[in-house]
Write a protein that holds these residues in place. Structure first.
Motif, PDB file in Angstrom:
ATOM      1  N   GLU A  52       0.861  -1.185   0.000  1.00  0.00           N
ATOM      2  CA  GLU A  52       0.000   0.000   0.000  1.00  0.00           C
ATOM      3  C   GLU A  52       0.894   1.231   0.000  1.00  0.00           C
ATOM      4  O   GLU A  52       1.864   1.295   0.753  1.00  0.00           O
ATOM      5  N   GLY A  53       0.571   2.201  -0.822  1.00  0.00           N
ATOM      6  CA  GLY A  53       1.373   3.418  -0.896  1.00  0.00           C
ATOM      7  C   GLY A  53       1.195   4.101  -2.226  1.00  0.00           C
ATOM      8  O   GLY A  53       0.101   4.142  -2.777  1.00  0.00           O
ATOM      9  N   ALA A  54       2.292   4.585  -2.788  1.00  0.00           N
ATOM     10  CA  ALA A  54       2.230   5.272  -4.076  1.00  0.00           C
ATOM     11  C   ALA A  54       3.558   5.120  -4.797  1.00  0.00           C
ATOM     12  O   ALA A  54       4.616   5.064  -4.178  1.00  0.00           O
ATOM     13  N   VAL A  55       3.477   5.060  -6.115  1.00  0.00           N
ATOM     14  CA  VAL A  55       4.674   5.053  -6.941  1.00  0.00           C
ATOM     15  C   VAL A  55       4.716   6.383  -7.692  1.00  0.00           C
ATOM     16  O   VAL A  55       3.699   6.875  -8.172  1.00  0.00           O
ATOM     17  N   THR A  56       5.897   6.969  -7.725  1.00  0.00           N
ATOM     18  CA  THR A  56       6.122   8.208  -8.458  1.00  0.00           C
ATOM     19  C   THR A  56       7.080   7.918  -9.596  1.00  0.00           C
ATOM     20  O   THR A  56       8.048   7.179  -9.423  1.00  0.00           O
ATOM     21  N   LEU A  57       6.789   8.490 -10.759  1.00  0.00           N
ATOM     22  CA  LEU A  57       7.685   8.438 -11.906  1.00  0.00           C
ATOM     23  C   LEU A  57       8.121   9.860 -12.191  1.00  0.00           C
ATOM     24  O   LEU A  57       7.300  10.779 -12.177  1.00  0.00           O
ATOM     25  N   PHE A  58       9.415  10.050 -12.441  1.00  0.00           N
ATOM     26  CA  PHE A  58       9.947  11.372 -12.770  1.00  0.00           C
ATOM     27  C   PHE A  58      10.922  11.225 -13.927  1.00  0.00           C
ATOM     28  O   PHE A  58      11.907  10.500 -13.823  1.00  0.00           O
ATOM     29  N   THR A  67       2.708  10.540 -19.299  1.00  0.00           N
ATOM     30  CA  THR A  67       1.265  10.749 -19.230  1.00  0.00           C
ATOM     31  C   THR A  67       0.582   9.432 -18.901  1.00  0.00           C
ATOM     32  O   THR A  67       1.144   8.357 -19.084  1.00  0.00           O
ATOM     33  N   ILE A  68      -0.640   9.537 -18.416  1.00  0.00           N
ATOM     34  CA  ILE A  68      -1.533   8.392 -18.279  1.00  0.00           C
ATOM     35  C   ILE A  68      -2.643   8.626 -19.291  1.00  0.00           C
ATOM     36  O   ILE A  68      -3.276   9.683 -19.287  1.00  0.00           O
ATOM     37  N   GLN A  69      -2.840   7.637 -20.170  1.00  0.00           N
ATOM     38  CA  GLN A  69      -3.829   7.792 -21.226  1.00  0.00           C
ATOM     39  C   GLN A  69      -4.478   6.453 -21.541  1.00  0.00           C
ATOM     40  O   GLN A  69      -4.082   5.409 -21.034  1.00  0.00           O
ATOM     41  N   GLU A  70      -5.475   6.508 -22.413  1.00  0.00           N
ATOM     42  CA  GLU A  70      -6.199   5.315 -22.831  1.00  0.00           C
ATOM     43  C   GLU A  70      -5.263   4.319 -23.508  1.00  0.00           C
ATOM     44  O   GLU A  70      -4.405   4.703 -24.297  1.00  0.00           O
ATOM     45  N   ASN A  71      -5.487   3.032 -23.220  1.00  0.00           N
ATOM     46  CA  ASN A  71      -4.660   1.988 -23.823  1.00  0.00           C
ATOM     47  C   ASN A  71      -5.455   1.064 -24.745  1.00  0.00           C
ATOM     48  O   ASN A  71      -4.903   0.113 -25.270  1.00  0.00           O
ATOM     49  N   THR A 115       6.151  15.976 -16.305  1.00  0.00           N
ATOM     50  CA  THR A 115       7.456  15.352 -16.082  1.00  0.00           C
ATOM     51  C   THR A 115       7.407  14.367 -14.924  1.00  0.00           C
ATOM     52  O   THR A 115       8.379  13.651 -14.677  1.00  0.00           O
ATOM     53  N   SER A 116       6.283  14.322 -14.204  1.00  0.00           N
ATOM     54  CA  SER A 116       6.151  13.334 -13.131  1.00  0.00           C
ATOM     55  C   SER A 116       4.709  12.856 -13.027  1.00  0.00           C
ATOM     56  O   SER A 116       3.771  13.573 -13.387  1.00  0.00           O
ATOM     57  N   LEU A 117       4.574  11.632 -12.536  1.00  0.00           N
ATOM     58  CA  LEU A 117       3.268  11.029 -12.291  1.00  0.00           C
ATOM     59  C   LEU A 117       3.274  10.430 -10.896  1.00  0.00           C
ATOM     60  O   LEU A 117       4.309   9.972 -10.410  1.00  0.00           O
ATOM     61  N   HIS A 118       2.122  10.393 -10.275  1.00  0.00           N
ATOM     62  CA  HIS A 118       1.958   9.842  -8.932  1.00  0.00           C
ATOM     63  C   HIS A 118       0.777   8.874  -9.006  1.00  0.00           C
ATOM     64  O   HIS A 118      -0.342   9.297  -9.315  1.00  0.00           O
ATOM     65  N   ILE A 119       1.014   7.593  -8.750  1.00  0.00           N
ATOM     66  CA  ILE A 119      -0.024   6.585  -8.907  1.00  0.00           C
ATOM     67  C   ILE A 119      -0.169   5.799  -7.608  1.00  0.00           C
ATOM     68  O   ILE A 119       0.808   5.220  -7.111  1.00  0.00           O
ATOM     69  N   PRO A 120      -1.373   5.734  -7.053  1.00  0.00           N
ATOM     70  CA  PRO A 120      -1.578   4.934  -5.844  1.00  0.00           C
ATOM     71  C   PRO A 120      -1.310   3.446  -6.106  1.00  0.00           C
ATOM     72  O   PRO A 120      -1.547   2.945  -7.212  1.00  0.00           O
ATOM     73  N   VAL A 121      -0.832   2.780  -5.077  1.00  0.00           N
ATOM     74  CA  VAL A 121      -0.668   1.328  -5.094  1.00  0.00           C
ATOM     75  C   VAL A 121      -1.597   0.786  -4.012  1.00  0.00           C
ATOM     76  O   VAL A 121      -1.483   1.165  -2.841  1.00  0.00           O
ATOM     77  N   LEU A 122      -2.537  -0.056  -4.430  1.00  0.00           N
ATOM     78  CA  LEU A 122      -3.514  -0.644  -3.511  1.00  0.00           C
ATOM     79  C   LEU A 122      -3.412  -2.162  -3.587  1.00  0.00           C
ATOM     80  O   LEU A 122      -3.454  -2.719  -4.687  1.00  0.00           O
ATOM     81  N   GLN A 151       9.962   5.537  -7.938  1.00  0.00           N
ATOM     82  CA  GLN A 151      10.090   5.517  -6.481  1.00  0.00           C
ATOM     83  C   GLN A 151       8.763   5.112  -5.847  1.00  0.00           C
ATOM     84  O   GLN A 151       7.727   5.729  -6.108  1.00  0.00           O
ATOM     85  N   PHE A 152       8.809   4.052  -5.052  1.00  0.00           N
ATOM     86  CA  PHE A 152       7.650   3.630  -4.274  1.00  0.00           C
ATOM     87  C   PHE A 152       7.839   4.094  -2.840  1.00  0.00           C
ATOM     88  O   PHE A 152       8.900   3.888  -2.258  1.00  0.00           O
ATOM     89  N   ILE A 153       6.799   4.660  -2.270  1.00  0.00           N
ATOM     90  CA  ILE A 153       6.801   5.042  -0.858  1.00  0.00           C
ATOM     91  C   ILE A 153       5.579   4.414  -0.221  1.00  0.00           C
ATOM     92  O   ILE A 153       4.447   4.635  -0.695  1.00  0.00           O
ATOM     93  N   GLY A 154       5.789   3.618   0.812  1.00  0.00           N
ATOM     94  CA  GLY A 154       4.663   2.992   1.466  1.00  0.00           C
ATOM     95  C   GLY A 154       5.054   1.752   2.236  1.00  0.00           C
ATOM     96  O   GLY A 154       6.193   1.611   2.681  1.00  0.00           O
ATOM     97  N   MET A 155       4.105   0.843   2.324  1.00  0.00           N
ATOM     98  CA  MET A 155       4.279  -0.393   3.075  1.00  0.00           C
ATOM     99  C   MET A 155       4.593  -1.532   2.106  1.00  0.00           C
ATOM    100  O   MET A 155       3.990  -1.620   1.028  1.00  0.00           O
TER     101      MET A 155
END
Length: 157
Positions: A52-58, A67-71, A115-122, A151-155
Motif C-alpha cells: 500500500e502506498g504510491a509510486v512516483t515516476l519522474f 502521461t496516463i492515457q487510454e490503452n 514530467t512526473s506522475l503519482h499513482i496509488p498502489v492498492l 520511487q515507491f513510498i509505502g508499506m
C-alpha cells in the motif's frame, strides 16, 4: 445546491509509510511517439514488494514527458500526437533551435504534459483504471535514451 444522489466510498485504510524503494528505468526511444511503460512500472511495484502506498515516476529530461492515457484504442495516441503538433508546430518561428527545428516544440510539449506522475498502489497493484496506461512521450524526431526515476513510498510485504 443539491447533493449528488449516487456517491460511495470505501472505508479509509491507513499504513505507515516506512519504506522507500527507488530504481532508475532507462528507455531507448525510436523517435517521436508513445512508449507504454505500464508493464515495467507494474514489475517495479512487484519487485519492490509494494503493498500500500504510491509510486512516483519522474523523467529527467525537458524534451520528453510522461502521461496516463487510454490503452484500448491506438487512434487516441495518434490524435494526441496531432493535437500536440498543432499546439507546438516546428515551423512557428521559434528562436531556440539549437538541436534542430523540433527542439523548441519538444520543450513546449513537455511543459504541456507532465514530467512526473503519482499513482496509488492498492493491495500490491497499480490503481490504474481499466483503460489507463502509463506512457513516455518522446517529443524529438530522433531516437533518445531517456531516464525515468521510479520511487515507491509505502508499506511492503
Amino acid at each position: 445546491m443539491a447533493a449528488p444522489k449516487s456517491l460511495s466510498r470505501t472505508t479509509p485504510s491507513a499504513v505507515a509509510a516506512t519504506t522507500i524503494v527507488s530504481s532508475l528505468l532507462t528507455v531507448q526511444t525510436s523517435g517521436a511517439g508513445f512508449t507504454d511503460l505500464t508493464a515495467e512500472v507494474a514489475k517495479f511495484v512487484r519487485d519492490a514488494r509494494a503493498r500500500e502506498g504510491a509510486v512516483t515516476l519522474f523523467i529527467r529530461h525537458t524534451s520528453a514527458s510522461l502521461t496516463i492515457q487510454e490503452n484500448a484504442d491506438p487512434t487516441v495516441l495518434v490524435d494526441l500526437t496531432t493535437a500536440l503538433n498543432r499546439l507546438a508546430p516546428e515551423n512557428a518561428g521559434w528562436r531556440h533551435d539549437t538541436e534542430g527545428p523540433d527542439d523548441m516544440p519538444a520543450h513546449i510539449k513537455t511543459m504541456l504534459t507532465a514530467t512526473s506522475l503519482h499513482i496509488p498502489v492498492l493491495q500490491g497493484a497499480l490503481a490504474l483504471g481499466t483503460w489507463q496506461a502509463i506512457y513516455l512521450i518522446e517529443h524529438r524526431a530522433q531516437p533518445h535514451r531517456r531516464e525515468i526515476v521510479l520511487q515507491f513510498i509505502g508499506m511492503t510485504d
